[in-house]
Design a protein around this motif. Structure first.
Motif, mmCIF file in Angstrom:
data_model
loop_
_atom_site.group_PDB
_atom_site.id
_atom_site.type_symbol
_atom_site.label_atom_id
_atom_site.label_comp_id
_atom_site.label_asym_id
_atom_site.label_seq_id
_atom_site.Cartn_x
_atom_site.Cartn_y
_atom_site.Cartn_z
ATOM 1 N N UNK A 49 0.823 -1.219 0.000
ATOM 2 C CA UNK A 49 0.000 0.000 0.000
ATOM 3 C C UNK A 49 0.856 1.267 0.000
ATOM 4 N N UNK A 50 2.076 1.190 0.586
ATOM 5 C CA UNK A 50 2.945 2.372 0.565
ATOM 6 C C UNK A 50 3.329 2.728 -0.864
ATOM 7 N N UNK A 51 3.609 1.706 -1.677
ATOM 8 C CA UNK A 51 4.007 1.983 -3.051
ATOM 9 C C UNK A 51 2.801 2.319 -3.917
ATOM 10 N N UNK A 52 1.688 1.652 -3.632
ATOM 11 C CA UNK A 52 0.502 1.894 -4.456
ATOM 12 C C UNK A 52 0.077 3.344 -4.390
ATOM 13 N N UNK A 53 0.309 3.983 -3.231
ATOM 14 C CA UNK A 53 -0.095 5.380 -3.086
ATOM 15 C C UNK A 53 0.562 6.255 -4.142
ATOM 16 N N UNK A 54 1.803 5.910 -4.504
ATOM 17 C CA UNK A 54 2.504 6.731 -5.493
ATOM 18 C C UNK A 54 2.046 6.430 -6.897
ATOM 19 N N UNK A 61 -0.310 0.190 -12.332
ATOM 20 C CA UNK A 61 0.358 0.412 -11.059
ATOM 21 C C UNK A 61 0.497 -0.849 -10.221
ATOM 22 N N UNK A 62 -0.564 -1.642 -10.158
ATOM 23 C CA UNK A 62 -0.504 -2.865 -9.334
ATOM 24 C C UNK A 62 0.620 -3.780 -9.779
ATOM 25 N N UNK A 63 0.778 -3.913 -11.089
ATOM 26 C CA UNK A 63 1.819 -4.824 -11.592
ATOM 27 C C UNK A 63 3.199 -4.323 -11.226
ATOM 28 N N UNK A 64 3.386 -2.998 -11.354
ATOM 29 C CA UNK A 64 4.701 -2.437 -11.050
ATOM 30 C C UNK A 64 5.014 -2.661 -9.582
ATOM 31 N N UNK A 65 4.003 -2.456 -8.720
ATOM 32 C CA UNK A 65 4.231 -2.717 -7.299
ATOM 33 C C UNK A 65 4.577 -4.177 -7.082
ATOM 34 N N UNK A 66 3.865 -5.052 -7.808
ATOM 35 C CA UNK A 66 4.112 -6.485 -7.670
ATOM 36 C C UNK A 66 5.540 -6.871 -8.006
ATOM 37 N N UNK A 67 6.154 -6.076 -8.890
ATOM 38 C CA UNK A 67 7.523 -6.415 -9.289
ATOM 39 C C UNK A 67 8.507 -6.256 -8.140
ATOM 40 N N UNK A 68 8.134 -5.491 -7.130
ATOM 41 C CA UNK A 68 9.053 -5.277 -6.010
ATOM 42 C C UNK A 68 9.014 -6.430 -5.015
ATOM 43 N N UNK A 115 10.466 -5.924 -18.004
ATOM 44 C CA UNK A 115 9.251 -5.553 -18.730
ATOM 45 C C UNK A 115 8.423 -6.796 -19.048
ATOM 46 N N UNK A 116 9.101 -7.870 -19.421
ATOM 47 C CA UNK A 116 8.400 -9.108 -19.738
ATOM 48 C C UNK A 116 7.598 -9.590 -18.543
ATOM 49 N N UNK A 117 8.207 -9.498 -17.357
ATOM 50 C CA UNK A 117 7.525 -10.023 -16.176
ATOM 51 C C UNK A 117 6.346 -9.174 -15.753
ATOM 52 N N UNK A 118 6.300 -7.941 -16.254
ATOM 53 C CA UNK A 118 5.104 -7.154 -15.993
ATOM 54 C C UNK A 118 3.910 -7.767 -16.706
ATOM 55 N N UNK A 119 4.170 -8.294 -17.875
ATOM 56 C CA UNK A 119 3.086 -8.936 -18.613
ATOM 57 C C UNK A 119 2.814 -10.341 -18.087
ATOM 58 N N UNK A 120 3.909 -11.075 -17.853
ATOM 59 C CA UNK A 120 3.805 -12.480 -17.494
ATOM 60 C C UNK A 120 3.654 -12.630 -15.999
ATOM 61 N N UNK A 121 2.441 -12.418 -15.519
ATOM 62 C CA UNK A 121 2.249 -12.342 -14.077
ATOM 63 C C UNK A 121 2.483 -13.660 -13.364
ATOM 64 N N UNK A 122 2.132 -14.771 -13.968
ATOM 65 C CA UNK A 122 2.309 -16.031 -13.250
ATOM 66 C C UNK A 122 3.717 -16.593 -13.425
ATOM 67 N N UNK A 134 -5.627 -9.381 -19.912
ATOM 68 C CA UNK A 134 -5.675 -8.711 -18.606
ATOM 69 C C UNK A 134 -4.926 -7.392 -18.634
ATOM 70 N N UNK A 135 -3.738 -7.426 -19.207
ATOM 71 C CA UNK A 135 -2.922 -6.212 -19.227
ATOM 72 C C UNK A 135 -3.585 -5.129 -20.063
ATOM 73 N N UNK A 136 -4.162 -5.558 -21.188
ATOM 74 C CA UNK A 136 -4.825 -4.576 -22.044
ATOM 75 C C UNK A 136 -6.022 -3.959 -21.337
ATOM 76 N N UNK A 137 -6.766 -4.802 -20.609
ATOM 77 C CA UNK A 137 -7.925 -4.275 -19.883
ATOM 78 C C UNK A 137 -7.471 -3.229 -18.866
ATOM 79 N N UNK A 138 -6.339 -3.495 -18.226
ATOM 80 C CA UNK A 138 -5.851 -2.518 -17.240
ATOM 81 C C UNK A 138 -5.437 -1.221 -17.902
ATOM 82 N N UNK A 139 -4.769 -1.332 -19.059
ATOM 83 C CA UNK A 139 -4.263 -0.106 -19.679
ATOM 84 C C UNK A 139 -5.367 0.696 -20.338
ATOM 85 N N UNK A 140 -6.442 0.003 -20.737
ATOM 86 C CA UNK A 140 -7.499 0.724 -21.451
ATOM 87 C C UNK A 140 -8.717 1.009 -20.587
#
Lengths: 192, 443
Positions: A49-54, A61-68, A115-122, A134-140
């Protein structure tokens, strides 16, 4: 108030991070300040939640936070924070053949992998059709209909999927981005 | 004890003399040139101090200077430009989704994690040199004896000489305002009353400005000064902005009614000329607010209203989003740009860090306040423009003149979370890039 070299001792794993990531002492201090700012409750680690705020402005955003966060982890400490950010250091110029040295976090390959892992969540090594949708739905968001989404995803897969297995593996991803100036587009430059 | 009495007497006399010496010319708007000389001497000393520090730093290369004016380079244009660049390496797939699109959002996200553009606008600007106020230099370390002595002298001068003087002046100024406006309030409505009221207000603010050792440079006074029946709009850095602007003209203030000392001030001010004070409950009702403002402007004889549309204090390096409320009222808008010179003292009020009282203490123990005020040509809303667009237009004019960054962020963000609609905007922009063109293409 001493010079920055002695303040580096306040940074956890300071010396080691210096060597591992290639950040300069001044940048590390800066990042540590930023880390402490984001750590609003002074816990010494960051939660999602600390990162999501930014990132509330960012569609993925959720995916980028997930990368950490490593799978199953709920807290990220400063060394891990910096190691992820190290991917976004500008690439060094005039590097000799990297075969001898361990691959740096900010190499072209590692950036692409990020960048690949942002798309490849599992993290199964492939971007499946579902993941792409899923990624397209988030971006659009709600700006496109389901049909439009399907056709965009279809085109996306057809463009990149060379071996016709209905998924995009890392090599195909890399090929698709081979003409992109990754150093410029995936680096965050510190002001001196 | 008697010795003390002997010494205290003349000192007191000297002090009273100095106070009168400053107050009287202030009341007539004259300047004896003392402040100019003071500022020039100050500049020389500060330049010397800076050179000394730079030399000191060269001898100690291991001490990097960290500046807070943004830590990362933000290049790149709008989303469209960036996407186009990401794709133009593959000209055959110009529209439609590309895997490289994700890279754009990824980079933007990482940039926000490393540094966000909002927070740094709400901490004070860090100076590249040192103005002999320890509070502005966080990397100070011992350079030389001479510098430390000068700094010590500076502390003495600021706290023991300047501070009492300034407090005296400020109290004189404010009490004069209260008494003067009360007296004028008893007069019947007439042009004489208005003239007197303006005189009282002006002299009070001039005394207060002297009380802060403020040097104000007004630009374009003759052509663009705000007229009656208009709205004056300016960027907000500190509550002192009001004193700065009111030194050169009379304005009708807008604000919430307070209790206590400030309340007394407000009540007496309203006696001599109409200001617009709102009760707390009234402020929530936007229509009521707009109506009252409209009513005020409609009477063309009333003083121009002074509004700060950012709604909050910003650190004077940028201009945040203007709230559109003031721009919906109608009437002519007179934009004013205010820029403080940071060499002499940080004027920014960080309301989350300092209370009003400690802020005033800090300001009164700074060297001086040097300000540039630009009066800009009047603007009105154009056909087909809505209030928000008009507000943005005025904002960029002010930012451009003052040399400040024009940001689209809402100043209220420092208090709360970002609204969801901003994320939707990003999604809309992106879908325009991919889908917007797809509808035109036949495939």
């Amino acid at each position: 108030m001493g010079s920055s070299r002695s303040s580096l001792s306040l940074v956890p794993d300071g010396q080691q991070l210096l060597q591992e990531t290639g950040f300069s002492a001044a940048h590390l201090l800066r990042l540590h300040e930023r880390f402490r700012f984001l750590d609003k409750h002074g816990r010494g680690h960051l939660r999602s939640e600390d990162l999501e705020a930014e990132l509330s402005l960012n569609p993925i955003g959720d995916r980028i936070v997930g990368a950490f966060f490593q799978p199953g982890q709920e807290a990220v400490d400063f060394p891990s924070f910096v190691r992820v950010l190290a991917h976004f250091r500008p690439m060094e110029k005039n590097r000799t053949c990297a075969a001898v040295q361990p691959e740096r976090a900010n190499s072209r390959n590692r950036k692409l992998k990020f960048a690949f892992q942002l798309y490849d969540r599992d993290r199964d090594g492939k971007i499946s059709r579902t993941e792409l949708l899923q990624v397209l739905r988030e971006m659009l968001g709600l700006q496109v209909t389901e049909e439009q989404l399907q056709s965009i995803a279809e085109r996306g897969i057809q463009e990149a999927d060379l071996d016709r297995d209905d998924a995009i593996c890392f090599d195909e991803f890399r090929k698709s981005l081979e003409k992109v100036n990754i150093d410029q587009k995936m680096s965050v430059r510190f002001l001196e | 004890m008697e010795n003390l009495g002997c010494v205290a007497g003349p000192i007191f006399q000297l002090w009273m003399f100095m106070v009168v010496f400053i107050v009287l010319p202030a009341m007539f708007g004259l300047s004896l040139g003392v402040t100019e000389v003071y500022i020039q001497v100050l500049v020389k000393i500060l330049e010397w101090a800076t050179l000394r520090i730079q030399r000191g730093r060269q001898e100690q290369p291991s001490a990097p200077v960290l500046l807070h004016t943004g830590i990362i380079e933000r290049v790149g244009g709008s989303m469209e430009e960036e996407m186009w660049q990401l794709r133009c390496s593959r000209p055959e797939a110009v529209v439609a989704f590309c895997l490289s699109d994700g890279v754009y959002f990824c980079k933007k996200g990482l940039e926000s994690i490393v540094e966000d553009q909002v927070t740094q606008r709400f901490s004070s600007e860090e100076l590249a040199s040192w103005n002999l106020l320890t509070r502005t230099n966080q990397n100070f370390h011992y350079i030389s004896l001479r510098l430390t002595i000068i700094w010590g002298l500076g502390v003495f001068v600021r706290y023991c000489i300047l501070l009492p003087l300034r407090i005296a002046l400020a109290s004189i100024g404010l009490s004069w305002l209260v008494i003067g406006t009360c007296v004028v309030g008893f007069l019947p409505e007439s042009s004489a009353k208005n003239w007197l009221s303006e005189l009282v207000h002006l002299t009070c603010y001039r005394i207060c400005a002297r009380g802060l050792s403020a040097t104000i440079h007004y630009h374009n006074k003759r052509e663009n000064r705000p007229q009656k029946g208009g709205i004056c709009v300016a960027n907000h850095t500190t509550p002192i902005d009001v004193v700065i602007l009111a030194n050169d003209g009379c304005y009708a203030m807008v604000g919430q009614t307070h209790g206590g000392l400030l309340g007394i001030l407000q009540k007496s001010m309203v006696r001599s000329c109409p200001h617009v004070w709102f009760e707390r409950s009234e402020m929530k009702d936007r229509n009521a607010v707009t109506r009252r403002l409209r009513h005020h402007i409609a009477a063309k004889t009333k003083l121009p209203i002074l509004i700060f549309p950012e709604g909050t204090c910003v650190n004077n390096t940028s201009v945040m989003m203007f709230k559109k409320g003031s721009f919906e009222v109608g009437g002519t808008i007179y934009p004013v740009a205010i820029k403080y010179d940071h060499r002499f003292g940080d004027a920014f009020w960080n309301s989350s860090k300092y209370s009003m009282l400690s802020y005033l203490m800090r300001t009164m123990t700074s060297w001086a306040i040097v300000v540039n005020v630009w009066y800009l040509p009047p603007m009105s809303i154009q056909d087909g423009e809505d209030a928000a667009q008009f507000a943005n237009r005025v904002k960029s004019v002010i930012a451009h003149q003052g040399g400040l960054l024009d940001l689209a962020w809402d100043g209220e963000l420092k208090r709360g979370k970002v609204k969801d609609s901003l994320k939707e905007e990003q999604q809309k922009m992106y879908s325009n890039i991919i889908v917007g063109q797809n509808n035109i293409r036949t495939k």
